[in-house]
Scaffold this motif. Structure first.
Motif, mmCIF file in Angstrom:
data_model
loop_
_atom_site.group_PDB
_atom_site.id
_atom_site.type_symbol
_atom_site.label_atom_id
_atom_site.label_comp_id
_atom_site.label_asym_id
_atom_site.label_seq_id
_atom_site.Cartn_x
_atom_site.Cartn_y
_atom_site.Cartn_z
ATOM 1 N N GLN A 41 0.802 -1.085 0.131
ATOM 2 C CA GLN A 41 0.099 -0.091 -0.049
ATOM 3 C C GLN A 41 0.949 1.474 -0.157
ATOM 4 O O GLN A 41 0.446 2.218 -0.626
ATOM 5 C CB GLN A 41 -0.855 -0.144 1.041
ATOM 6 C CG GLN A 41 -2.147 -1.039 1.050
ATOM 7 C CD GLN A 41 -3.092 -0.410 0.075
ATOM 8 O OE1 GLN A 41 -3.156 -0.785 -1.006
ATOM 9 N NE2 GLN A 41 -3.885 0.771 0.094
ATOM 10 N N THR A 42 2.025 1.298 0.879
ATOM 11 C CA THR A 42 2.885 2.553 0.880
ATOM 12 C C THR A 42 3.465 2.641 -0.336
ATOM 13 O O THR A 42 3.363 4.063 -0.804
ATOM 14 C CB THR A 42 3.917 2.044 1.822
ATOM 15 O OG1 THR A 42 3.412 2.094 3.054
ATOM 16 C CG2 THR A 42 4.711 3.493 1.955
ATOM 17 N N THR A 73 -5.252 1.290 5.466
ATOM 18 C CA THR A 73 -5.376 2.918 5.932
ATOM 19 C C THR A 73 -3.761 3.293 6.419
ATOM 20 O O THR A 73 -3.591 4.150 6.093
ATOM 21 C CB THR A 73 -6.125 3.051 7.348
ATOM 22 O OG1 THR A 73 -7.470 2.544 6.675
ATOM 23 C CG2 THR A 73 -6.058 4.441 7.539
ATOM 24 N N THR A 74 -3.258 2.495 7.020
ATOM 25 C CA THR A 74 -1.773 2.638 7.576
ATOM 26 C C THR A 74 -0.901 2.862 6.429
ATOM 27 O O THR A 74 0.056 3.678 6.478
ATOM 28 C CB THR A 74 -1.197 1.399 8.491
ATOM 29 O OG1 THR A 74 -1.965 1.259 9.662
ATOM 30 C CG2 THR A 74 0.290 1.584 8.841
ATOM 31 N N GLY A 75 -0.991 2.081 5.506
ATOM 32 C CA GLY A 75 -0.196 2.222 4.362
ATOM 33 C C GLY A 75 -0.271 3.405 3.319
ATOM 34 O O GLY A 75 0.484 3.964 2.891
ATOM 35 N N ALA A 76 -1.579 3.730 3.369
ATOM 36 C CA ALA A 76 -2.058 4.985 2.479
ATOM 37 C C ALA A 76 -1.593 6.149 3.336
ATOM 38 O O ALA A 76 -1.180 6.962 2.696
ATOM 39 C CB ALA A 76 -3.553 4.819 2.299
ATOM 40 N N THR A 77 -1.572 6.034 4.454
ATOM 41 C CA THR A 77 -1.155 7.039 5.301
ATOM 42 C C THR A 77 0.239 7.488 5.282
ATOM 43 O O THR A 77 0.820 8.545 5.225
ATOM 44 C CB THR A 77 -1.659 7.141 6.951
ATOM 45 O OG1 THR A 77 -2.903 6.735 7.028
ATOM 46 C CG2 THR A 77 -1.128 8.275 7.763
ATOM 47 N N LEU A 82 5.013 10.171 3.210
ATOM 48 C CA LEU A 82 6.450 9.978 2.011
ATOM 49 C C LEU A 82 6.073 11.198 1.104
ATOM 50 O O LEU A 82 7.286 11.641 0.886
ATOM 51 C CB LEU A 82 6.489 8.627 1.769
ATOM 52 C CG LEU A 82 7.121 7.883 2.876
ATOM 53 C CD1 LEU A 82 7.132 6.161 2.182
ATOM 54 C CD2 LEU A 82 8.624 8.114 3.128
ATOM 55 N N ALA A 83 4.896 11.144 0.303
ATOM 56 C CA ALA A 83 4.958 12.099 -0.588
ATOM 57 C C ALA A 83 5.126 13.468 -0.387
ATOM 58 O O ALA A 83 5.800 14.288 -1.043
ATOM 59 C CB ALA A 83 3.469 11.984 -1.225
#
Length: 108
Positions: A41-42, A73-77, A82-83
């Motif tokens: 996800q990240t 949700t954790t990976g998207a956050t 990071l972005a």
């Protein structure tokens, strides 16, 4: 050469192997799945749907659904932060370079 078979019999057999392994190594399977899903996800790697289905097959609906929601949700956050941390300076630097190039073209 190894091939991937998605027939119902092969999927059921693979699920049984995974469930036996999960029964003997619960924490390792859970941690490995959790960390793999967050990494996928990240970094927006394709495969989160397959891991979501795998989580449901291994953990069942009552445990798998909250785990998928949490890891997604954790990976998207993490991806968002990071972005912002890495992407913004790059975009600003590119903007300064393009601005300088545009100003140089106007002076000609």
């Amino acid at each position: 050469m190894a091939t991937l078979s998605l027939s119902v019999d092969h999927v059921k057999a693979a699920r049984e192997v995974l469930l036996r392994y999960y029964a003997s190594h619960t924490m390792h399977v859970t941690a490995g799945w959790f960390l793999s899903y967050i990494a996928i996800q990240t970094f927006a790697v394709p495969g989160s749907v397959a891991l979501s289905l795998l989580g449901g097959a291994i953990f069942g609906l009552p445990v798998g659904f909250p785990l998928v929601a949490l890891t997604s949700t954790t990976g998207a956050t993490i991806s968002y932060f990071l972005a912002g941390a890495l992407g913004e300076p790059i975009i600003r630097a590119l903007g300064i370079v393009k601005k300088a190039a545009a100003q140089a073209n106007m002076e000609l």
